[in-house]
Design a protein around this motif. Structure first.
Motif, mmCIF file in Angstrom:
data_model
loop_
_atom_site.group_PDB
_atom_site.id
_atom_site.type_symbol
_atom_site.label_atom_id
_atom_site.label_comp_id
_atom_site.label_asym_id
_atom_site.label_seq_id
_atom_site.Cartn_x
_atom_site.Cartn_y
_atom_site.Cartn_z
ATOM 1 N N GLN A 82 0.840 -1.198 0.000
ATOM 2 C CA GLN A 82 0.000 0.000 0.000
ATOM 3 C C GLN A 82 0.878 1.253 0.000
ATOM 4 O O GLN A 82 0.665 2.176 -0.788
ATOM 5 C CB GLN A 82 -0.910 0.015 1.234
ATOM 6 C CG GLN A 82 -1.965 -1.068 1.240
ATOM 7 C CD GLN A 82 -2.711 -1.128 2.559
ATOM 8 O OE1 GLN A 82 -2.818 -0.145 3.278
ATOM 9 N NE2 GLN A 82 -3.233 -2.307 2.888
ATOM 10 N N HIS A 83 1.892 1.253 0.855
ATOM 11 C CA HIS A 83 2.793 2.406 0.946
ATOM 12 C C HIS A 83 3.606 2.556 -0.339
ATOM 13 O O HIS A 83 3.852 3.686 -0.785
ATOM 14 C CB HIS A 83 3.715 2.279 2.152
ATOM 15 C CG HIS A 83 3.006 2.480 3.451
ATOM 16 N ND1 HIS A 83 3.649 2.917 4.584
ATOM 17 C CD2 HIS A 83 1.708 2.318 3.815
ATOM 18 C CE1 HIS A 83 2.776 3.013 5.584
ATOM 19 N NE2 HIS A 83 1.597 2.637 5.127
ATOM 20 N N ARG A 84 4.006 1.448 -0.909
ATOM 21 C CA ARG A 84 4.756 1.492 -2.168
ATOM 22 C C ARG A 84 3.907 2.105 -3.280
ATOM 23 O O ARG A 84 4.409 2.872 -4.107
ATOM 24 C CB ARG A 84 5.214 0.086 -2.548
ATOM 25 C CG ARG A 84 6.318 0.090 -3.596
ATOM 26 C CD ARG A 84 6.892 -1.292 -3.815
ATOM 27 N NE ARG A 84 7.644 -1.710 -2.639
ATOM 28 C CZ ARG A 84 7.804 -2.967 -2.259
ATOM 29 N NH1 ARG A 84 7.265 -3.945 -2.937
ATOM 30 N NH2 ARG A 84 8.506 -3.258 -1.187
ATOM 31 N N LEU A 85 2.621 1.780 -3.296
ATOM 32 C CA LEU A 85 1.709 2.350 -4.284
ATOM 33 C C LEU A 85 1.644 3.876 -4.134
ATOM 34 O O LEU A 85 1.685 4.613 -5.123
ATOM 35 C CB LEU A 85 0.317 1.726 -4.122
ATOM 36 C CG LEU A 85 -0.747 2.050 -5.149
ATOM 37 C CD1 LEU A 85 -0.316 1.641 -6.554
ATOM 38 C CD2 LEU A 85 -2.039 1.327 -4.785
ATOM 39 N N VAL A 86 1.588 4.342 -2.908
ATOM 40 C CA VAL A 86 1.553 5.791 -2.653
ATOM 41 C C VAL A 86 2.885 6.442 -3.035
ATOM 42 O O VAL A 86 2.906 7.473 -3.715
ATOM 43 C CB VAL A 86 1.211 6.090 -1.173
ATOM 44 C CG1 VAL A 86 1.341 7.569 -0.871
ATOM 45 C CG2 VAL A 86 -0.183 5.588 -0.834
ATOM 46 N N THR A 87 3.995 5.858 -2.627
ATOM 47 C CA THR A 87 5.297 6.463 -2.935
ATOM 48 C C THR A 87 5.586 6.456 -4.434
ATOM 49 O O THR A 87 6.176 7.406 -4.944
ATOM 50 C CB THR A 87 6.451 5.776 -2.175
ATOM 51 O OG1 THR A 87 6.460 4.385 -2.459
ATOM 52 C CG2 THR A 87 6.335 6.018 -0.688
ATOM 53 N N ASN A 88 5.160 5.416 -5.142
ATOM 54 C CA ASN A 88 5.335 5.410 -6.595
ATOM 55 C C ASN A 88 4.476 6.487 -7.254
ATOM 56 O O ASN A 88 4.892 7.108 -8.228
ATOM 57 C CB ASN A 88 5.007 4.039 -7.185
ATOM 58 C CG ASN A 88 6.085 3.019 -6.912
ATOM 59 O OD1 ASN A 88 7.226 3.369 -6.642
ATOM 60 N ND2 ASN A 88 5.727 1.748 -6.958
ATOM 61 N N ARG A 101 5.349 10.852 5.975
ATOM 62 C CA ARG A 101 4.712 9.819 6.804
ATOM 63 C C ARG A 101 3.463 9.378 6.059
ATOM 64 O O ARG A 101 2.671 10.219 5.639
ATOM 65 C CB ARG A 101 4.293 10.369 8.155
ATOM 66 C CG ARG A 101 5.415 10.697 9.071
ATOM 67 C CD ARG A 101 4.845 11.130 10.411
ATOM 68 N NE ARG A 101 5.875 11.772 11.202
ATOM 69 C CZ ARG A 101 5.642 12.572 12.206
ATOM 70 N NH1 ARG A 101 4.407 12.855 12.569
ATOM 71 N NH2 ARG A 101 6.626 13.117 12.880
ATOM 72 N N ILE A 102 3.292 8.079 5.947
ATOM 73 C CA ILE A 102 2.151 7.549 5.199
ATOM 74 C C ILE A 102 1.346 6.628 6.101
ATOM 75 O O ILE A 102 1.906 5.740 6.752
ATOM 76 C CB ILE A 102 2.612 6.779 3.954
ATOM 77 C CG1 ILE A 102 3.427 7.694 3.033
ATOM 78 C CG2 ILE A 102 1.422 6.189 3.208
ATOM 79 C CD1 ILE A 102 4.078 6.971 1.879
ATOM 80 N N HIS A 103 0.032 6.847 6.109
ATOM 81 C CA HIS A 103 -0.910 5.980 6.818
ATOM 82 C C HIS A 103 -1.946 5.538 5.781
ATOM 83 O O HIS A 103 -2.601 6.381 5.175
ATOM 84 C CB HIS A 103 -1.605 6.726 7.963
ATOM 85 C CG HIS A 103 -0.658 7.401 8.897
ATOM 86 N ND1 HIS A 103 0.013 6.736 9.894
ATOM 87 C CD2 HIS A 103 -0.258 8.685 8.978
ATOM 88 C CE1 HIS A 103 0.768 7.583 10.551
ATOM 89 N NE2 HIS A 103 0.644 8.773 10.011
ATOM 90 N N THR A 104 -2.065 4.235 5.589
ATOM 91 C CA THR A 104 -3.024 3.727 4.598
ATOM 92 C C THR A 104 -4.010 2.775 5.254
ATOM 93 O O THR A 104 -3.677 2.077 6.208
ATOM 94 C CB THR A 104 -2.298 2.993 3.454
ATOM 95 O OG1 THR A 104 -1.494 1.956 4.007
ATOM 96 C CG2 THR A 104 -1.447 3.932 2.636
ATOM 97 N N THR A 105 -5.209 2.758 4.690
ATOM 98 C CA THR A 105 -6.274 1.861 5.133
ATOM 99 C C THR A 105 -7.059 1.425 3.911
ATOM 100 O O THR A 105 -7.451 2.269 3.114
ATOM 101 C CB THR A 105 -7.243 2.586 6.100
ATOM 102 O OG1 THR A 105 -6.496 3.177 7.143
ATOM 103 C CG2 THR A 105 -8.275 1.647 6.657
ATOM 104 N N PRO A 106 -7.310 0.118 3.780
ATOM 105 C CA PRO A 106 -8.189 -0.312 2.687
ATOM 106 C C PRO A 106 -9.601 0.189 2.921
ATOM 107 O O PRO A 106 -10.099 0.186 4.054
ATOM 108 C CB PRO A 106 -8.143 -1.840 2.756
ATOM 109 C CG PRO A 106 -6.933 -2.162 3.566
ATOM 110 C CD PRO A 106 -6.734 -1.006 4.493
#
Length: 112
Positions: A82-88, A101-106
């Motif tokens: 999930q974090h990799r998707l955001v950083t890409n 700082r990344i916080h992800t939730t499905p």
């Protein structure tokens, strides 16, 4: 010596912030637009976003951001993916930052 320079520069800084317009300094105006820019990039790349929050946590200079996202694209993915998707998605923007700082939730599925 540096403190003296800051004190001497203070009246000009205040004039500059008023010249930029509205309330707040030029730095605050820049960080707001950067927050909006990051939000728009995320929304375009991840259309399944149900919640997104982007905050400048660097004191207004735009060097570090905290991003919280809830998206359908995260369903079934590990936190790392999930974090990799955001950083890409934000690769170009992250290159200009000091940190993120990344916080992800499905997102919850619509199937009930």
């Amino acid at each position: 010596m540096f403190r003296h320079f800051i004190k001497v520069f203070a009246p000009y800084r205040d004039k500059l912030s008023r010249a930029v317009g509205g309330n707040g300094t030029a730095f605050e105006k820049n960080s707001v637009s950067k927050e909006q820019q990051l939000t728009e990039v995320l929304k375009k790349s991840l259309p399944g976003i149900t919640y997104v929050s982007v905050q400048d946590i660097s004191g207004g200079c735009g060097a570090m951001f905290e991003i919280s996202i809830e998206a359908k694209e995260f369903v079934g993915l590990s936190t790392v993916k999930q974090h990799r998707l955001v950083t890409n998605t934000l690769k170009t923007e992250i290159a200009e930052m000091h940190g993120i700082r990344i916080h992800t939730t499905p997102a919850p599925s619509d199937d009930h």
